[in-house]
Design an enzyme around this catalytic site. Structure first.
Site, mmCIF file in Angstrom:
data_model
loop_
_atom_site.group_PDB
_atom_site.id
_atom_site.type_symbol
_atom_site.label_atom_id
_atom_site.label_comp_id
_atom_site.label_asym_id
_atom_site.label_seq_id
_atom_site.Cartn_x
_atom_site.Cartn_y
_atom_site.Cartn_z
ATOM 1 N N HIS A 1 -46.485 -49.513 -37.356
ATOM 2 C CA HIS A 1 -45.022 -49.630 -37.204
ATOM 3 C C HIS A 1 -44.311 -48.374 -37.737
ATOM 4 O O HIS A 1 -43.270 -48.469 -38.397
ATOM 5 C CB HIS A 1 -44.477 -50.868 -37.938
ATOM 6 C CG HIS A 1 -44.983 -52.156 -37.371
ATOM 7 N ND1 HIS A 1 -44.308 -52.882 -36.428
ATOM 8 C CD2 HIS A 1 -46.122 -52.848 -37.614
ATOM 9 C CE1 HIS A 1 -44.988 -53.966 -36.110
ATOM 10 N NE2 HIS A 1 -46.096 -53.960 -36.810
ATOM 11 N N ASN B 1 -42.855 -60.143 -35.252
ATOM 12 C CA ASN B 1 -43.042 -59.321 -34.055
ATOM 13 C C ASN B 1 -42.303 -59.943 -32.888
ATOM 14 O O ASN B 1 -41.788 -61.057 -32.994
ATOM 15 C CB ASN B 1 -44.535 -59.241 -33.704
ATOM 16 C CG ASN B 1 -45.288 -58.247 -34.571
ATOM 17 O OD1 ASN B 1 -44.691 -57.380 -35.216
ATOM 18 N ND2 ASN B 1 -46.594 -58.366 -34.589
HETATM 19 C C1 HEM Z 1 -53.789 -59.171 -41.752
HETATM 20 C C2 HEM Z 1 -52.862 -58.832 -40.909
HETATM 21 C C3 HEM Z 1 -51.876 -57.749 -41.168
HETATM 22 C C4 HEM Z 1 -51.907 -56.727 -42.065
HETATM 23 C C5 HEM Z 1 -52.988 -56.419 -43.064
HETATM 24 C C6 HEM Z 1 -50.698 -55.958 -41.876
HETATM 25 C C7 HEM Z 1 -50.378 -54.823 -42.565
HETATM 26 C C8 HEM Z 1 -49.237 -54.093 -42.408
HETATM 27 C C9 HEM Z 1 -48.919 -52.899 -43.130
HETATM 28 C C10 HEM Z 1 -49.828 -52.240 -44.141
HETATM 29 C C11 HEM Z 1 -47.700 -52.490 -42.745
HETATM 30 C C12 HEM Z 1 -46.932 -51.264 -43.221
HETATM 31 C C13 HEM Z 1 -45.890 -51.716 -44.232
HETATM 32 C C14 HEM Z 1 -45.118 -50.571 -44.840
HETATM 33 O O1 HEM Z 1 -45.599 -49.432 -44.899
HETATM 34 O O2 HEM Z 1 -43.991 -50.834 -45.317
HETATM 35 C C15 HEM Z 1 -47.234 -53.423 -41.776
HETATM 36 C C16 HEM Z 1 -46.025 -53.366 -41.159
HETATM 37 C C17 HEM Z 1 -45.565 -54.350 -40.341
HETATM 38 N N1 HEM Z 1 -46.257 -55.480 -39.914
HETATM 39 FE FE1 HEM Z 1 -48.089 -56.020 -40.404
HETATM 40 N N2 HEM Z 1 -49.951 -56.536 -40.895
HETATM 41 C C18 HEM Z 1 -50.645 -57.635 -40.442
HETATM 42 C C19 HEM Z 1 -50.261 -58.512 -39.487
HETATM 43 C C20 HEM Z 1 -49.017 -58.556 -38.969
HETATM 44 C C21 HEM Z 1 -48.485 -59.626 -38.181
HETATM 45 C C22 HEM Z 1 -49.229 -60.898 -37.791
HETATM 46 C C23 HEM Z 1 -47.205 -59.298 -37.898
HETATM 47 C C24 HEM Z 1 -46.209 -60.098 -37.117
HETATM 48 C C25 HEM Z 1 -45.762 -61.213 -37.562
HETATM 49 C C26 HEM Z 1 -46.907 -58.027 -38.520
HETATM 50 C C27 HEM Z 1 -45.689 -57.377 -38.483
HETATM 51 C C28 HEM Z 1 -45.413 -56.203 -39.113
HETATM 52 C C29 HEM Z 1 -44.149 -55.517 -39.014
HETATM 53 C C30 HEM Z 1 -42.946 -55.968 -38.218
HETATM 54 C C31 HEM Z 1 -44.246 -54.356 -39.787
HETATM 55 C C32 HEM Z 1 -43.178 -53.286 -39.970
HETATM 56 C C33 HEM Z 1 -42.321 -53.584 -41.170
HETATM 57 C C34 HEM Z 1 -41.193 -52.572 -41.249
HETATM 58 O O3 HEM Z 1 -40.349 -52.576 -40.345
HETATM 59 O O4 HEM Z 1 -41.175 -51.790 -42.195
HETATM 60 N N3 HEM Z 1 -48.026 -57.603 -39.168
HETATM 61 N N4 HEM Z 1 -48.202 -54.396 -41.564
#
Ligand code: HEM
Length: 500
Positions: free
Chosen positions: A75, A148
């Protein structure tokens, strides 16, 4: 307690600049001293070398050299806006969270909308899952709903998260997106089948971010004031409606505008055409969960709306663009761990993986005290955490250990009553859950959510990418699609064969 409050207030007043500081009218160094010159270095004569005593140059350059911070590991590309959430329906029988306590109640929010697999400079309209994150600044602290635009995810075990991201992002040798690695992963982990249907339909190329829904995806628990819980899914439905580009239209836009989604959102908010979304929940009692025909903690599945109807909760409206992108968007930190009393995690495995990963990466991306940055700061912190790099507020002289006899804060009985303890037992081990009905909801999506034009576009969109994969991977993909729909697999095979 009074002393503590006074210190906190003073800190707040200074930080909010209520107490004026003397401001110089000239430009200054980082330490506030008026600059001698804005545009030239000090040199030995008009054509000689730069001298080390030009501390203004050193000050400016060393800050510039540190301007960039690591992008989010996923993202990376996104934009943000702020606004408010307003309750429109009473759900207090499900949750005691104060954010839902009264119809008409408004809570400030900040939102970040993002692409998942893209790098920061890539075109907005490439085929991707879009992130929809909402930070609620509630009176009980921060609640982050990190969702999402699709209601399902690629995998159901967090161990696979780094792997799916590696397979879908750039190749380690060529640094190019790679159709072979993508479809290799999809076919080897067929729990991806359902999200593949969403991603390669025209939903993968939205018309704008005002025209997407947001889904919390994971299963949460809501707890009411009597301590009773229901399981819950959160949904944000676009009040602008869903609108998509076809794959071809999206590709054409990439040639003329890389940032069309951000431009569209910024301009609409600036014009006063505020986008809004309706928040709904689906709920399930413990009894319904125990007798469900599918695993309700599996994030590759949706909960059928005819069995678990949508319940309206409120409305999110975005009314304000950021004034400073870096401060308000690059440094914003969303994390599913941030919940408030009345909202709890369920045993959803993927949610548990997420509970660890976000804070961990933010400590790396932003530093130990990122929760003190204005955009992340809750209104009400009092605890025993202290110091660390870049501390803005270390709670003054307040007592820093617990228990203590000096009036330091204690845990809340109210939060305790909403903590929803639960019984669990079992053998600790590694359990394979890769084969839990991977296809029935994918088939439903293809047959019932898409119309004829949608199905044609789906085949076209898959073909566009899969034709660049190696032949043996194409064959595996056809085999996977056969389990979803015979005619889909047949049509795709014909197209791929004729493109050989
Ligand atoms: C085990 C599963 C997952 C892991 C380990 C994971 C991990 C991460 C990490 C490390 C980030 C970066 C956060 C940052 O730097 O601030 C991120 C961002 C994000 N993830 Fe996940 N994620 C996972 C599953 C999901 C799922 C299922 C969704 C949807 C519901 C999702 C939605 C998002 C979104 C929207 C962001 C961006 C947040 C922002 O706008 O700063 N992720 N994720």
């Amino acid at each position: 307690m009074e002393v503590f409050k006074t210190i906190f207030l003073l800190y707040f007043l200074i930080l909010e600049k209520v107490i004026p500081q003397t401001c110089p009218s000239s430009s200054t160094t980082s330490y506030g001293s008026p600059l001698i010159h804005d545009d030239h270095t000090a040199t030995v004569g008009s054509n000689g070398p730069v001298v080390l005593e030009d501390t203004e140059f050193l000050d400016e350059m060393s800050h510039f050299d540190r301007e960039r911070i690591p992008p989010r590991v996923v993202h990376a590309k996104g934009f943000g806006a702020s606004g408010y959430f307003e309750v429109t329906n009473d759900i207090t029988k499900y949750s005691a969270a104060k954010v839902f306590s009264q119809i008409g109640k408004k809570t400030p929010i900040a939102v970040r909308l993002s692409s998942t697999l893209s790098d920061q400079g890539i075109a907005d309209t490439i085929r991707d899952v879009r992130g929809f994150s909402v930070k609620f600044y509630t009176e009980d602290g921060i609640w982050d709903l990190v969702g999402n635009d699709f209601p399902v995810f690629f995998i159901r075990d967090p161990r696979l998260f780094p792997h799916v991201i590696h397979a879908l992002k750039r190749h380690p040798t060529t640094n190019l997106f790679n159709a072979t690695t993508r479809w290799d992963f999809y076919t080897l982990r067929p729990e991806t089948a359902h999200i593949v249907m969403w991603l390669y339909s025209d939903m993968g190329t939205p018309y704008s971010m005002r025209h997407i829904n947001g889904y919390g995806v994971n299963t949460f628990k809501l707890v009411n004031k009597s301590g009773q819980h229901v399981y819950c899914k959160f949904h944000l439905y676009s009040r602008q409606g869903i609108k998509n580009y076809s794959g071809k239209e999206a590709a054409a836009i990439q040639a003329s505008d890389l940032d069309i989604y951000q431009r569209d959102m910024f301009n609409n908010i600036a014009k006063g055409n505020y986008p809004s979304w309706t928040m709904h929940i689906q709920v399930m009692t413990q009894n319904q969960a125990d007798t469900s025909t599918f695993n309700i903690f599996d994030d590759t599945k949706v909960w059928p709306e005819d069995q678990y109807p949508l319940i309206e909760v409120g409305r999110l409206t975005l009314t304000k663009n950021p004034i400073n992108y870096f401060e308000e968007v690059e440094q914003i930190a969303f994390c599913p761990t941030r919940m408030v009393p009345g909202i709890r995690p369920s045993v959803d495995r993927m949610l548990h993986g997420r509970l660890y990963s976000y804070t961990d990466t933010q400590l790396y991306r932003l530093g130990a005290n990122y929760m003190q940055l204005p955009i992340n700061r809750p209104c009400n912190v009092q605890n025993y955490q202290r110091d660390g790099k870049m501390t803005f507020y270390s709670q003054g002289g307040a007592v820093n250990y617990h228990p203590n006899s000096f009036g330091g804060p204690n845990a809340s009985h109210w939060a305790q009553s909403l903590s929803s303890p639960y019984f669990t037992s079992g053998v600790v081990g590694v359990y394979d859950n890769g084969d839990e009905d991977n296809f029935s909801q994918a088939t439903y999506f293809y047959k019932h959510r898409l119309d004829d034009a949608g199905r044609n576009n789906f085949i076209e969109n898959v073909f566009d990418e899969l034709r660049n994969a190696e032949r043996f991977i194409q064959k595996k993909a056809i085999k996977m699609f056969k389990k979803i729909d015979e005619s889909l697999a047949q049509n795709l095979a014909t197209k791929l064969n004729s493109a050989k």
